[in-house]
Design an enzyme around this catalytic site. Structure first.
Site, short mmCIF file in Angstrom:
data_model
loop_
_atom_site.label_atom_id
_atom_site.label_comp_id
_atom_site.label_asym_id
_atom_site.label_seq_id
_atom_site.Cartn_x
_atom_site.Cartn_y
_atom_site.Cartn_z
N MET A 58 -8.04 8.75 9.48
CA MET A 58 -8.67 9.25 8.25
C MET A 58 -9.53 10.47 8.58
O MET A 58 -10.60 10.67 8.00
CB MET A 58 -9.52 8.15 7.59
CG MET A 58 -8.67 6.96 7.16
SD MET A 58 -9.61 5.58 6.50
CE MET A 58 -9.98 4.65 7.98
N ASP B 223 0.82 -1.20 0.00
CA ASP B 223 0.00 0.00 0.00
C ASP B 223 0.86 1.25 0.00
O ASP B 223 2.05 1.20 0.14
CB ASP B 223 -0.82 0.06 1.30
CG ASP B 223 -2.04 -0.80 1.25
OD1 ASP B 223 -2.56 -1.02 0.15
OD2 ASP B 223 -2.50 -1.23 2.31
N LYS C 189 -2.70 4.30 -3.38
CA LYS C 189 -3.09 5.52 -4.08
C LYS C 189 -1.86 6.41 -4.26
O LYS C 189 -1.11 6.60 -3.34
CB LYS C 189 -4.10 6.27 -3.20
CG LYS C 189 -5.17 7.01 -3.97
CD LYS C 189 -5.99 7.87 -3.04
CE LYS C 189 -6.66 7.13 -1.91
NZ LYS C 189 -7.63 7.91 -1.16
N1 SAH Z 1 -4.34 -0.15 9.62
C1 SAH Z 1 -3.77 1.16 9.83
C2 SAH Z 1 -4.79 2.27 9.63
C3 SAH Z 1 -5.30 2.38 8.20
S1 SAH Z 1 -6.41 3.71 7.98
C4 SAH Z 1 -3.14 1.23 11.22
O1 SAH Z 1 -3.33 0.33 12.04
O2 SAH Z 1 -2.38 2.18 11.47
C5 SAH Z 1 -5.32 4.95 7.36
C6 SAH Z 1 -5.16 6.06 8.37
O3 SAH Z 1 -4.19 5.70 9.34
C7 SAH Z 1 -4.66 7.38 7.82
O4 SAH Z 1 -5.71 8.12 7.26
C8 SAH Z 1 -4.12 8.03 9.06
O5 SAH Z 1 -5.16 8.53 9.87
C9 SAH Z 1 -3.53 6.84 9.79
N2 SAH Z 1 -2.08 6.66 9.55
C10 SAH Z 1 -1.46 5.55 9.12
N3 SAH Z 1 -0.11 5.72 9.11
C11 SAH Z 1 0.11 6.98 9.54
C12 SAH Z 1 1.30 7.75 9.76
N4 SAH Z 1 2.53 7.25 9.52
N5 SAH Z 1 1.16 9.01 10.22
C13 SAH Z 1 -0.04 9.53 10.47
N6 SAH Z 1 -1.20 8.85 10.27
C14 SAH Z 1 -1.12 7.58 9.83
#
Ligand code: SAH
Length: 245
Positions: free
Chosen positions: A163, A29, A51
């Site tokens: 998100m 991803d 994306k």
């Molecule tokens: N499964 C992932 C979440 C996926 S949803 C987890 O457990 O972290 C995607 C969202 O995760 C993004 O919109 C943001 O809110 C957050 N996110 C993921 N990685 C991030 C990062 N390095 N810094 C800030 N937000 C992050």
């Protein structure tokens, strides 16, 4: 099904690394530890379904189909996901699809951004004497109702929104309408665990405007609650600059 953590390759688990090293195909991803991809052997096929600006992501149904197609060819497939696969990551859907098509699945949990990104900015999601509760929710549907869990959470609970950047103004207004003080501290942490991590702090009343002024963008984690004030004492807690591997 490998959780890659929030972006720093050092936060990928040992098991995750071992499976990556043994993979024939890696389906990855946009979020997650992209820095590990160049280290893979040249014969490993890397398929990026994330994306990129101006491009639409590969639809979930196509991702599911790719997993099964490659596995049915006898190849070892790593589905590398950001954070933890089962925290707002559609990992459960992918696992169900594989199992329904006779493909065995192993899950490797990951360090979720919901907890680790606030930590990087010096914000513990719980803290003795402040709160022992945190609620994680997705807040990406602008104009939609706030998730019920946010409205019914205890008054002292830390709220962690993933998100949540585009809908931040409506979310903040909704939380005030639901009874939270407009002075409740809020932090928005962009690109956690990367060299360009940046944290913006405000209150429920001010945060939307402050973020607009600073051009705050996704991906970011939004944290609402009294724990945000601990950042004043703790500051950023990551080792910098991030190592390349
Ligand atoms: N499964 C992932 C979440 C996926 S949803 C987890 O457990 O972290 C995607 C969202 O995760 C993004 O919109 C943001 O809110 C957050 N996110 C993921 N990685 C991030 C990062 N390095 N810094 C800030 N937000 C992050």
């Amino acid at each position: 099904l490998v959780g890659g953590g929030p972006g720093d390759p050092g936060l990928l688990t040992v098991r995750g690394r071992a499976l990556l090293a043994a993979a024939d195909v890696v389906i990855t991803d946009r979020l997650g530890p992209r820095g590990v991809l160049p280290e893979l052997a040249p014969e490993v096929e890397v398929i990026d379904v994330g994306k990129t600006p101006g491009h639409h992501p590969v639809p979930q149904s196509r991702i599911n189909a790719l997993l099964v197609e490659h596995a049915h060819r006898g190849r070892r497939v790593v589905r590398l996901k950001g954070g933890d696969p089962f925290v707002l990551g559609r990992g459960g859907e992918e696992a169900l699809h594989c199992l329904a098509h006779g493909v065995a699945v192993e899950v490797v949990p990951g360090v979720t951004s919901a907890v680790s990104v606030p930590a990087a900015a010096g914000i513990p999601v719980t803290h003795r004497g402040v709160t022992s509760t945190f609620v994680v929710a997705s807040a990406h549907d602008e104009g939609a109702e706030l998730p019920a869990a946010l409205l019914t959470a205890p008054a002292d609970a830390t709220l962690v929104l993933l998100m949540g950047v585009t809908s931040l103004a409506t979310t903040a207004a909704g939380l005030v309408a639901a009874g939270r003080s407009p002075q409740t501290p809020v932090a928005v942490v962009e690109r956690g665990w990367t060299p360009s991590q940046r944290t913006t702090v405000g209150t429920l009343a001010s945060i939307a405007q402050v973020c607009r002024d600073r051009g705050v963008e996704s991906p970011a984690v939004v944290v609402v609650g009294a724990v945000v004030a601990l950042r004043e004492s703790l500051g950023d807690l990551t080792a910098r600059p991030a190592a390349a591997s």
